[in-house]
Design a protein around this motif. Structure first.
Motif, PDB file in Angstrom:
ATOM      1  N   GLU A  48       0.822  -1.219   0.000  1.00 19.09           N
ATOM      2  CA  GLU A  48       0.000   0.000   0.000  1.00 19.09           C
ATOM      3  C   GLU A  48       0.854   1.266   0.000  1.00 19.09           C
ATOM      4  OE1 GLU A  48       0.169  -1.421   4.338  1.00 19.09           O
ATOM      5  OE2 GLU A  48      -0.058  -2.351   2.379  1.00 19.09           O
ATOM      6  N   ASP A  49       2.087   1.167   0.477  1.00 20.99           N
ATOM      7  CA  ASP A  49       2.978   2.326   0.480  1.00 20.99           C
ATOM      8  C   ASP A  49       3.469   2.669  -0.922  1.00 20.99           C
ATOM      9  OD1 ASP A  49       2.681   2.301   3.229  1.00 20.99           O
ATOM     10  OD2 ASP A  49       4.538   1.180   3.556  1.00 20.99           O
ATOM     11  N   CYS A  50       3.398   1.720  -1.836  1.00 18.02           N
ATOM     12  CA  CYS A  50       3.882   1.915  -3.210  1.00 18.02           C
ATOM     13  C   CYS A  50       2.796   2.445  -4.147  1.00 18.02           C
ATOM     14  CB  CYS A  50       4.376   0.591  -3.797  1.00 18.02           C
ATOM     15  SG  CYS A  50       5.600  -0.234  -2.820  1.00 18.02           S
ATOM     16  N   ALA A  51       1.574   2.557  -3.683  1.00 18.76           N
ATOM     17  CA  ALA A  51       0.446   2.899  -4.557  1.00 18.76           C
ATOM     18  C   ALA A  51       0.666   4.188  -5.331  1.00 18.76           C
ATOM     19  CB  ALA A  51      -0.842   2.983  -3.738  1.00 18.76           C
ATOM     20  N   GLY A  52       1.353   5.150  -4.755  1.00 17.02           N
ATOM     21  CA  GLY A  52       1.587   6.415  -5.437  1.00 17.02           C
ATOM     22  C   GLY A  52       2.587   6.317  -6.577  1.00 17.02           C
ATOM     23  N   PHE A  53       3.262   5.187  -6.700  1.00 18.80           N
ATOM     24  CA  PHE A  53       4.289   5.029  -7.729  1.00 18.80           C
ATOM     25  C   PHE A  53       3.877   4.083  -8.844  1.00 18.80           C
ATOM     26  CE2 PHE A  53       6.509   6.299  -3.880  1.00 18.80           C
ATOM     27  CZ  PHE A  53       7.223   7.374  -4.353  1.00 18.80           C
ATOM     28  N   GLY A  54       2.651   3.611  -8.836  1.00 14.21           N
ATOM     29  CA  GLY A  54       2.185   2.737  -9.898  1.00 14.21           C
ATOM     30  C   GLY A  54       1.262   1.667  -9.361  1.00 14.21           C
ATOM     31  N   LYS A  55       0.810   0.834 -10.265  1.00 15.71           N
ATOM     32  CA  LYS A  55      -0.122  -0.241  -9.924  1.00 15.71           C
ATOM     33  C   LYS A  55       0.469  -1.585 -10.352  1.00 15.71           C
ATOM     34  CE  LYS A  55      -3.773   2.386  -8.849  1.00 15.71           C
ATOM     35  NZ  LYS A  55      -3.948   2.688  -7.493  1.00 15.71           N
ATOM     36  N   GLY A  56       0.015  -2.628  -9.709  1.00 14.12           N
ATOM     37  CA  GLY A  56       0.373  -3.985 -10.099  1.00 14.12           C
ATOM     38  C   GLY A  56       1.864  -4.254 -10.084  1.00 14.12           C
ATOM     39  N   GLU A  57       2.354  -4.796 -11.204  1.00 13.31           N
ATOM     40  CA  GLU A  57       3.768  -5.167 -11.313  1.00 13.31           C
ATOM     41  C   GLU A  57       4.690  -3.954 -11.219  1.00 13.31           C
ATOM     42  OE1 GLU A  57       5.088  -8.269 -11.350  1.00 13.31           O
ATOM     43  OE2 GLU A  57       3.021  -8.882 -10.976  1.00 13.31           O
ATOM     44  N   ASN A  58       4.237  -2.822 -11.715  1.00 14.02           N
ATOM     45  CA  ASN A  58       5.053  -1.611 -11.667  1.00 14.02           C
ATOM     46  C   ASN A  58       5.326  -1.194 -10.217  1.00 14.02           C
ATOM     47  OD1 ASN A  58       6.499   0.529 -12.828  1.00 14.02           O
ATOM     48  ND2 ASN A  58       4.743   1.899 -12.599  1.00 14.02           N
ATOM     49  N   ALA A  59       4.339  -1.352  -9.350  1.00 13.04           N
ATOM     50  CA  ALA A  59       4.494  -0.973  -7.942  1.00 13.04           C
ATOM     51  C   ALA A  59       5.363  -1.971  -7.186  1.00 13.04           C
ATOM     52  CB  ALA A  59       3.134  -0.860  -7.274  1.00 13.04           C
ATOM     53  N   LYS A  60       5.368  -3.241  -7.633  1.00  6.17           N
ATOM     54  CA  LYS A  60       6.118  -4.276  -6.920  1.00  6.17           C
ATOM     55  C   LYS A  60       7.625  -4.035  -6.929  1.00  6.17           C
ATOM     56  CE  LYS A  60       2.912  -8.110  -7.155  1.00  6.17           C
ATOM     57  NZ  LYS A  60       2.688  -9.462  -7.644  1.00  6.17           N
ATOM     58  N   LYS A  61       8.113  -3.302  -7.924  1.00  5.77           N
ATOM     59  CA  LYS A  61       9.557  -3.068  -7.971  1.00  5.77           C
ATOM     60  C   LYS A  61      10.028  -2.168  -6.824  1.00  5.77           C
ATOM     61  CE  LYS A  61       9.525   0.786 -11.234  1.00  5.77           C
ATOM     62  NZ  LYS A  61       9.933   1.217 -12.565  1.00  5.77           N
ATOM     63  N   TYR A  62       9.093  -1.490  -6.160  1.00  6.35           N
ATOM     64  CA  TYR A  62       9.441  -0.640  -5.029  1.00  6.35           C
ATOM     65  C   TYR A  62       9.401  -1.403  -3.699  1.00  6.35           C
ATOM     66  CZ  TYR A  62       8.881   3.035  -8.452  1.00  6.35           C
ATOM     67  OH  TYR A  62       9.009   3.815  -9.570  1.00  6.35           O
ATOM     68  N   LEU A  63       8.917  -2.649  -3.743  1.00  2.00           N
ATOM     69  CA  LEU A  63       8.921  -3.499  -2.552  1.00  2.00           C
ATOM     70  C   LEU A  63      10.264  -4.217  -2.505  1.00  2.00           C
ATOM     71  CD1 LEU A  63       5.370  -5.132  -2.649  1.00  2.00           C
ATOM     72  CD2 LEU A  63       6.218  -3.438  -1.027  1.00  2.00           C
ATOM     73  N   ARG A  64      11.207  -3.597  -1.859  1.00  2.00           N
ATOM     74  CA  ARG A  64      12.550  -4.156  -1.824  1.00  2.00           C
ATOM     75  C   ARG A  64      13.270  -3.629  -0.594  1.00  2.00           C
ATOM     76  NH1 ARG A  64      15.837   0.010  -4.258  1.00  2.00           N
ATOM     77  NH2 ARG A  64      14.494   1.616  -5.107  1.00  2.00           N
ATOM     78  N   THR A  65      14.477  -4.082  -0.426  1.00  2.00           N
ATOM     79  CA  THR A  65      15.298  -3.557   0.665  1.00  2.00           C
ATOM     80  C   THR A  65      16.434  -2.740   0.072  1.00  2.00           C
ATOM     81  OG1 THR A  65      16.680  -5.535   0.726  1.00  2.00           O
ATOM     82  CG2 THR A  65      14.784  -5.477   2.217  1.00  2.00           C
ATOM     83  N   ASP A  66      16.943  -1.831   0.876  1.00  2.00           N
ATOM     84  CA  ASP A  66      18.045  -0.962   0.473  1.00  2.00           C
ATOM     85  C   ASP A  66      19.002  -0.876   1.662  1.00  2.00           C
ATOM     86  OD1 ASP A  66      18.962   1.395  -1.457  1.00  2.00           O
ATOM     87  OD2 ASP A  66      19.026   2.148   0.613  1.00  2.00           O
TER      88      ASP A  66
END
Length: 155
Positions: A48-66
């Motif tokens: 849900e934190d990635c919603a502002g950066f895209g939907k679906g697969e596009n948003a999943k790329k922001y679910l990562r660690t840094d």
């Protein structure tokens, strides 16, 4: 029963309140720093934190660690693990009637150690910088606990 005005006249308690405010403000800063790094690096832990950066697969790329986000987050967790015991033990210690100069030394050493620990964690400084800061703060809390148990509590 102790009234609030009596606490306000207790110099040790007021010193504890002052240094506690500093260390809690630093801890609050760490949660802000974590959020800042997550936003600027676009690294999120929840979908849900990635919603502002895209939907679906596009948003999943922001679910990562840094590495940088994790370093700030670990420093914040370390604060939580060390500041909470300081708050409880320090409160009881400050109300037990210790010498003002000894109490202020304890409080200053703890706050200084926590600030230095954060700096050593975030820059990062080579070890043993962070470990020494950790053990100094931990030792201060243990010292207050020992003095409290030795002088005021019934075991």
């Amino acid at each position: 029963m102790v009234e609030l005005t009596q606490l306000m006249d207790n110099e040790v308690f007021m010193a504890f309140a002052s240094y506690t405010t500093i260390v809690l403000s630093k801890m609050m800063f760490m949660s802000t720093a974590t959020a800042f790094y997550r936003l600027t690096r676009k690294v999120f832990a929840n979908p849900e934190d990635c919603a502002g950066f895209g939907k679906g697969e596009n948003a999943k790329k922001y679910l990562r660690t840094d590495d940088r986000v994790e370093r700030v987050r670990r420093a914040h967790l370390n604060d939580l693990e060390n500041i909470v015991p300081f708050l409880g033990i320090g409160l009881l210690y400050s109300l037990s009637g210790p010498d003002l100069s000894t109490a202020i030394l304890h409080f200053r050493l703890f706050v200084g150690a926590r600030i230095y620990h954060t700096i050593a964690y975030l820059i990062p400084l080579p070890q043993p910088n962070r470990a020494l800061a950790f053990f100094l703060g931990y030792g201060v809390t243990l010292s207050m606990a020992y003095r409290l148990l030795r002088s005021r509590l019934y075991l």
